[in-house]
Design an enzyme around this catalytic site. Structure first.
Site, PDB file in Angstrom:
ATOM      1  N   GLY A   8       9.911  22.364   4.175  1.00  0.00           N
ATOM      2  CA  GLY A   8       9.726  21.030   3.584  1.00  0.00           C
ATOM      3  C   GLY A   8       9.149  21.157   2.185  1.00  0.00           C
ATOM      4  O   GLY A   8       7.978  21.500   2.016  1.00  0.00           O
ATOM      5  N   THR A  88       7.847  12.680   8.534  1.00  0.00           N
ATOM      6  CA  THR A  88       7.637  12.126   9.885  1.00  0.00           C
ATOM      7  C   THR A  88       7.619  10.599   9.763  1.00  0.00           C
ATOM      8  O   THR A  88       6.589   9.968   9.968  1.00  0.00           O
ATOM      9  CB  THR A  88       6.304  12.627  10.472  1.00  0.00           C
ATOM     10  N   ALA A 221      -6.261   5.348   8.370  1.00  0.00           N
ATOM     11  CA  ALA A 221      -6.508   3.998   8.874  1.00  0.00           C
ATOM     12  C   ALA A 221      -7.799   3.433   8.265  1.00  0.00           C
ATOM     13  O   ALA A 221      -7.837   2.276   7.835  1.00  0.00           O
ATOM     14  CB  ALA A 221      -6.599   4.016  10.398  1.00  0.00           C
ATOM     15  N   CYS A 272       2.252   6.843   3.344  1.00  0.00           N
ATOM     16  CA  CYS A 272       1.379   7.208   4.469  1.00  0.00           C
ATOM     17  C   CYS A 272       0.701   6.048   5.186  1.00  0.00           C
ATOM     18  O   CYS A 272       0.742   5.986   6.411  1.00  0.00           O
ATOM     19  CB  CYS A 272       0.309   8.173   3.980  1.00  0.00           C
ATOM     20  N   ARG A 447      -3.009  -5.994 -10.158  1.00  0.00           N
ATOM     21  CA  ARG A 447      -3.874  -4.803 -10.133  1.00  0.00           C
ATOM     22  C   ARG A 447      -5.209  -5.014 -10.833  1.00  0.00           C
ATOM     23  O   ARG A 447      -5.967  -4.057 -11.021  1.00  0.00           O
ATOM     24  CB  ARG A 447      -3.136  -3.624 -10.793  1.00  0.00           C
TER      25      ARG A 447
HETATM   26  P1  NAD Z   1       8.957  14.393   1.762  1.00  0.00           P
HETATM   27  O1  NAD Z   1      10.011  13.510   2.327  1.00  0.00           O
HETATM   28  O2  NAD Z   1       8.655  14.331   0.308  1.00  0.00           O
HETATM   29  O3  NAD Z   1       9.327  15.933   2.087  1.00  0.00           O
HETATM   30  C1  NAD Z   1       9.796  16.365   3.304  1.00  0.00           C
HETATM   31  C2  NAD Z   1      10.879  17.420   3.063  1.00  0.00           C
HETATM   32  O4  NAD Z   1      11.209  18.023   4.307  1.00  0.00           O
HETATM   33  C3  NAD Z   1      12.196  16.847   2.510  1.00  0.00           C
HETATM   34  O5  NAD Z   1      12.489  17.474   1.272  1.00  0.00           O
HETATM   35  C4  NAD Z   1      13.241  17.189   3.578  1.00  0.00           C
HETATM   36  O6  NAD Z   1      14.509  17.542   3.041  1.00  0.00           O
HETATM   37  C5  NAD Z   1      12.596  18.379   4.251  1.00  0.00           C
HETATM   38  N1  NAD Z   1      13.078  18.624   5.608  1.00  0.00           N
HETATM   39  C6  NAD Z   1      13.210  17.740   6.645  1.00  0.00           C
HETATM   40  N2  NAD Z   1      13.644  18.369   7.748  1.00  0.00           N
HETATM   41  C7  NAD Z   1      13.796  19.686   7.419  1.00  0.00           C
HETATM   42  C8  NAD Z   1      14.196  20.842   8.151  1.00  0.00           C
HETATM   43  N3  NAD Z   1      14.505  20.764   9.439  1.00  0.00           N
HETATM   44  N4  NAD Z   1      14.244  22.019   7.502  1.00  0.00           N
HETATM   45  C9  NAD Z   1      13.909  22.111   6.190  1.00  0.00           C
HETATM   46  N5  NAD Z   1      13.509  21.059   5.459  1.00  0.00           N
HETATM   47  C10 NAD Z   1      13.446  19.857   6.062  1.00  0.00           C
HETATM   48  O7  NAD Z   1       7.653  14.134   2.609  1.00  0.00           O
HETATM   49  P2  NAD Z   1       6.125  14.342   2.144  1.00  0.00           P
HETATM   50  O8  NAD Z   1       5.642  13.160   1.393  1.00  0.00           O
HETATM   51  O9  NAD Z   1       5.978  15.701   1.547  1.00  0.00           O
HETATM   52  O10 NAD Z   1       5.397  14.286   3.555  1.00  0.00           O
HETATM   53  C11 NAD Z   1       5.515  15.335   4.482  1.00  0.00           C
HETATM   54  C12 NAD Z   1       4.516  15.112   5.588  1.00  0.00           C
HETATM   55  O11 NAD Z   1       3.181  15.142   5.060  1.00  0.00           O
HETATM   56  C13 NAD Z   1       4.636  13.761   6.296  1.00  0.00           C
HETATM   57  O12 NAD Z   1       4.327  13.937   7.646  1.00  0.00           O
HETATM   58  C14 NAD Z   1       3.564  12.922   5.633  1.00  0.00           C
HETATM   59  O13 NAD Z   1       3.087  11.909   6.482  1.00  0.00           O
HETATM   60  C15 NAD Z   1       2.482  13.937   5.363  1.00  0.00           C
HETATM   61  N6  NAD Z   1       1.595  13.614   4.245  1.00  0.00           N
HETATM   62  C16 NAD Z   1       2.094  13.099   3.091  1.00  0.00           C
HETATM   63  C17 NAD Z   1       1.244  12.834   2.012  1.00  0.00           C
HETATM   64  C18 NAD Z   1       1.768  12.274   0.719  1.00  0.00           C
HETATM   65  O14 NAD Z   1       0.961  11.922  -0.125  1.00  0.00           O
HETATM   66  N7  NAD Z   1       3.072  12.170   0.508  1.00  0.00           N
HETATM   67  C19 NAD Z   1      -0.103  13.144   2.110  1.00  0.00           C
HETATM   68  C20 NAD Z   1      -0.586  13.696   3.299  1.00  0.00           C
HETATM   69  C21 NAD Z   1       0.282  13.925   4.354  1.00  0.00           C
HETATM   70  C1  UDX Z   2      -3.260   8.335   0.837  1.00  0.00           C
HETATM   71  C2  UDX Z   2      -4.643   8.935   1.141  1.00  0.00           C
HETATM   72  O1  UDX Z   2      -5.552   8.527   0.109  1.00  0.00           O
HETATM   73  C3  UDX Z   2      -4.563  10.458   1.202  1.00  0.00           C
HETATM   74  O2  UDX Z   2      -5.816  10.981   1.571  1.00  0.00           O
HETATM   75  C4  UDX Z   2      -3.518  10.838   2.235  1.00  0.00           C
HETATM   76  O3  UDX Z   2      -3.385  12.241   2.290  1.00  0.00           O
HETATM   77  C5  UDX Z   2      -2.183  10.215   1.903  1.00  0.00           C
HETATM   78  O4  UDX Z   2      -2.325   8.782   1.812  1.00  0.00           O
HETATM   79  P1  UDX Z   2      -1.777   8.041  -1.343  1.00  0.00           P
HETATM   80  O5  UDX Z   2      -1.000   7.101  -0.493  1.00  0.00           O
HETATM   81  O6  UDX Z   2      -1.049   9.094  -2.076  1.00  0.00           O
HETATM   82  O7  UDX Z   2      -2.888   8.784  -0.455  1.00  0.00           O
HETATM   83  O8  UDX Z   2      -2.604   7.201  -2.432  1.00  0.00           O
HETATM   84  P2  UDX Z   2      -3.948   6.329  -2.388  1.00  0.00           P
HETATM   85  O9  UDX Z   2      -4.699   6.628  -3.609  1.00  0.00           O
HETATM   86  O10 UDX Z   2      -4.649   6.450  -1.112  1.00  0.00           O
HETATM   87  O11 UDX Z   2      -3.398   4.837  -2.546  1.00  0.00           O
HETATM   88  C6  UDX Z   2      -2.638   4.217  -1.531  1.00  0.00           C
HETATM   89  C7  UDX Z   2      -2.358   2.778  -1.922  1.00  0.00           C
HETATM   90  O12 UDX Z   2      -3.545   2.005  -1.891  1.00  0.00           O
HETATM   91  C8  UDX Z   2      -1.786   2.617  -3.327  1.00  0.00           C
HETATM   92  O13 UDX Z   2      -0.787   1.639  -3.321  1.00  0.00           O
HETATM   93  C9  UDX Z   2      -2.989   2.162  -4.140  1.00  0.00           C
HETATM   94  O14 UDX Z   2      -2.636   1.426  -5.275  1.00  0.00           O
HETATM   95  C10 UDX Z   2      -3.700   1.308  -3.119  1.00  0.00           C
HETATM   96  N1  UDX Z   2      -5.144   1.147  -3.387  1.00  0.00           N
HETATM   97  C11 UDX Z   2      -5.951   2.244  -3.421  1.00  0.00           C
HETATM   98  C12 UDX Z   2      -5.675  -0.131  -3.580  1.00  0.00           C
HETATM   99  O15 UDX Z   2      -4.947  -1.119  -3.535  1.00  0.00           O
HETATM  100  N2  UDX Z   2      -7.012  -0.250  -3.801  1.00  0.00           N
HETATM  101  C13 UDX Z   2      -7.859   0.821  -3.835  1.00  0.00           C
HETATM  102  O16 UDX Z   2      -9.055   0.624  -4.037  1.00  0.00           O
HETATM  103  C14 UDX Z   2      -7.296   2.110  -3.638  1.00  0.00           C
END
Ligand code: NAD
Ligand code: UDX
Length: 480
Positions: A8, A88, A221, A272, A447
């Site tokens: 991923g 996911t 949450a 998320c 904002r």
């Molecule tokens: P994303 O969609 O950007 O990346 C996921 C990647 O996985 C995609 O590029 C997809 O092509 C690849 N993929 C899917 N199935 C595959 C397989 N079987 N083999 C190889 N590659 C495969 O997602 P993301 O934002 O990086 O999030 C990934 C996970 O991390 C999620 O569970 C998310 O909830 C969690 N997470 C995301 C954030 C965030 O800020 N985006 C922060 C913390 C946790």
């Molecule tokens: C969030 C969590 O912060 C991070 O720990 C987790 O790993 C992934 O989800 P992210 O979604 O990337 O991170 O950004 P975050 O800064 O948390 O903001 C989420 C949303 O809440 C945005 O739309 C932001 O604009 C909004 N937000 C944030 C508000 O509206 N008010 C605030 O005070 C803070």
């Protein structure tokens, strides 16, 4: 010395592995993905995601001990530690649709690991997953491959987009959950040693598997609940003449509450918060805890209310009709410093305005026209399911134009909606903006970034979330 492979190459897999490679030059890190387009971008000058500081980190390690590849099986076979960082998303059909996490991508990755493995491996859950997923994954791995030991760890990621590199360099904590068995503890120590290359050991928290999995859902949450709480207060502020910024500040100076994450907004977005709360709600329901489920459900409901309230303000302020009026949308990403639009409040706001037949002119410094068009023509939850993506229907987007300059967006418009807090929107020449607009000229600040007093002096009618209402708006009540 361990060899790491991450399945991923997305917003989490890419930056996280780049930082591990930077901080651990002796570890070989390969990030694999089924999307050749994404991997090609990681190997090019134009990385697939915009994240401050990421380019520099990748430039330093790529080709040294950081590699990006589509040869998933080869690199999984060779690795000692396999991170799984696939998407996911929320399920769109069947049991738990609209709430439960869709583990299709996770399961297919686990089956592939079982298929190709020829040696023992530590498999690390990096994706956010429902509590107890590790048990299911363990079963898939062990039932499909006899004679090889797989040890599962949960190592959820807490980075926030826009500050990912900063968060990875200096995390508040790193969380590692594992089985309370000698193999489980040994695996925890292996991963702990990796992070200890740059994270102080007291910040590396080790727990059992279920606590680590649940902590991630709980953390998101709690964070989202703070925003819904302050947003709920913003509605009451508007009704009473209180100022939400002053209320937030007053609450936040209590050291038990703390000042961060109390900014009222048009609603939280991002991939998320909503997904993880809905998942939590589903888990509570499945465990016979409807009161707990309803408690958390309310956080998402208030978020939806906040977006609907914003749209209603726009429509009611403009004499209850925005049909064919040009409205400028400044900002489409879910927050500043990212090009990510997953679950951005801008999608619901724009769809709401389009539902009232407005003409939208959208500008965001990091989001492409193609992306905006897709987002506005997609059904809720489809975005993270690449297989569901359909070409946009031209009818749904003919009222939308995407431009590459804020002044171009606002020209001849009746109203301006600020939906992302990009710094450049704070610095706009609002006199110039006013002069180029239809009159009366409205600014709807989702904002709270503009100087309301100054803008009113220029001549704007200003709505800023949770701030005392403009006399004009008091006469035009909005009901959500
Ligand atoms: P994303 O969609 O950007 O990346 C996921 C990647 O996985 C995609 O590029 C997809 O092509 C690849 N993929 C899917 N199935 C595959 C397989 N079987 N083999 C190889 N590659 C495969 O997602 P993301 O934002 O990086 O999030 C990934 C996970 O991390 C999620 O569970 C998310 O909830 C969690 N997470 C995301 C954030 C965030 O800020 N985006 C922060 C913390 C946790
Ligand atoms: C969030 C969590 O912060 C991070 O720990 C987790 O790993 C992934 O989800 P992210 O979604 O990337 O991170 O950004 P975050 O800064 O948390 O903001 C989420 C949303 O809440 C945005 O739309 C932001 O604009 C909004 N937000 C944030 C508000 O509206 N008010 C605030 O005070 C803070």
């Amino acid at each position: 010395m361990v060899k790491i492979c991450c399945i991923g190459a997305g917003y989490v897999g890419g930056p996280t592995m780049a930082v591990i490679a930077l901080k651990c030059p002796k570890i070989e890190v390969t990030v694999v993905d089924i999307s050749s387009q994404r991997i090609n971008a990681w190997n090019s000058e134009h990385l697939p995601i915009y994240e401050p500081g990421l380019n520099e980190v990748v430039k330093e390690c790529r080709g040294r001990n950081l590699f990006f590849s589509t040869d998933v099986e080869k690199h999984v076979t060779e690795a000692d530690v396999v991170f799984v960082s696939v998407n996911t998303p929320t399920k769109t059909h069947g049991l738990g649709a609209g709430k439960a996490a869709d583990l299709t991508y996770w399961e297919s990755a686990a089956r592939m690991i079982a298929d190709v493995s020829k040696s023992d491996k530590i498999v690390v859950e990096k994706s956010t997953v429902p509590v107890k997923t590790a048990e299911a994954i363990e079963r898939i791995l062990t039932h499909n491959k006899k004679g090889i030991n797989f040890t599962i760890l949960s190592n959820p990621e807490f980075l926030a987009e826009g500050t990912a590199i900063e968060d990875l360099f200096k995390p508040d904590r790193v969380l590692i959950g594992g089985r309370e068995t000698p193999e489980g503890q040994k695996a925890i120590n292996t991963l702990k040693d990796v992070y200890a290359n740059w994270v102080p050991v007291e910040k590396i928290l080790c727990t059992n598997l279920w606590s680590a999995e649940l902590s991630k859902l709980a953390a998101n949450a709690f964070l989202a609940q703070r925003i819904s709480s302050v947003n709920a207060m913003s509605a009451l502020c508007e009704a009473t003449g209180a100022d939400v910024s002053q209320v937030s500040h007053s609450i936040g100076t209590d050291s038990r509450v703390g000042p961060k994450f109390l900014n009222s907004s048009v609603g939280f977005g991002g991939s998320c918060f909503q997904k993880d709360i809905l998942n939590l709600v589903y888990i509570c329901e499945c465990n016979g805890l409807p009161e707990v489920a309803n408690y958390w459900k309310q956080v998402v409901k208030v978020n939806d209310y906040q977006k609907a309230r914003f749209v209603n303000r726009v429509v009611s302020s403009m004499f209850n009709t925005i049909s064919n009026k040009k409205i400028a949308i400044l900002g489409f990403a879910f927050k500043k410093d990212t090009g990510d639009t997953r679950e951005t409040p801008a999608i619901d706001v724009c769809k709401g305005l389009l539902g009232d037949r407005a003409k939208l002119s959208i500008y965001d410094p990091q989001v492409t026209e193609d992306q905006i068009t897709k987002d506005l023509s997609m059904r809720k939850f489809d975005k993270d399911h690449p297989a569901h993506l359909q070409p946009p229907s031209p009818n749904s987007i003919k009222q939308v134009s995407v431009v590459w300059d804020a002044y171009e967006a606002v020209k001849d418009s009746h109203g301006v909606c600020i939906l992302t807090e990009w710094d450049e929107f704070r610095k706009l020449d609002y006199k110039k903006v006013f002069d180029s607009m239809q009159k009366p000229a409205f600014v709807f600040d989702g904002r709270n970034i503009v100087d309301v007093k100054k803008l009113r002096e220029i001549g704007f009618i200003v709505y800023s979330i949770g701030k005392p209402l403009d006399p004009w708006l008091k006469d035009m009540p909005a009901v959500a």
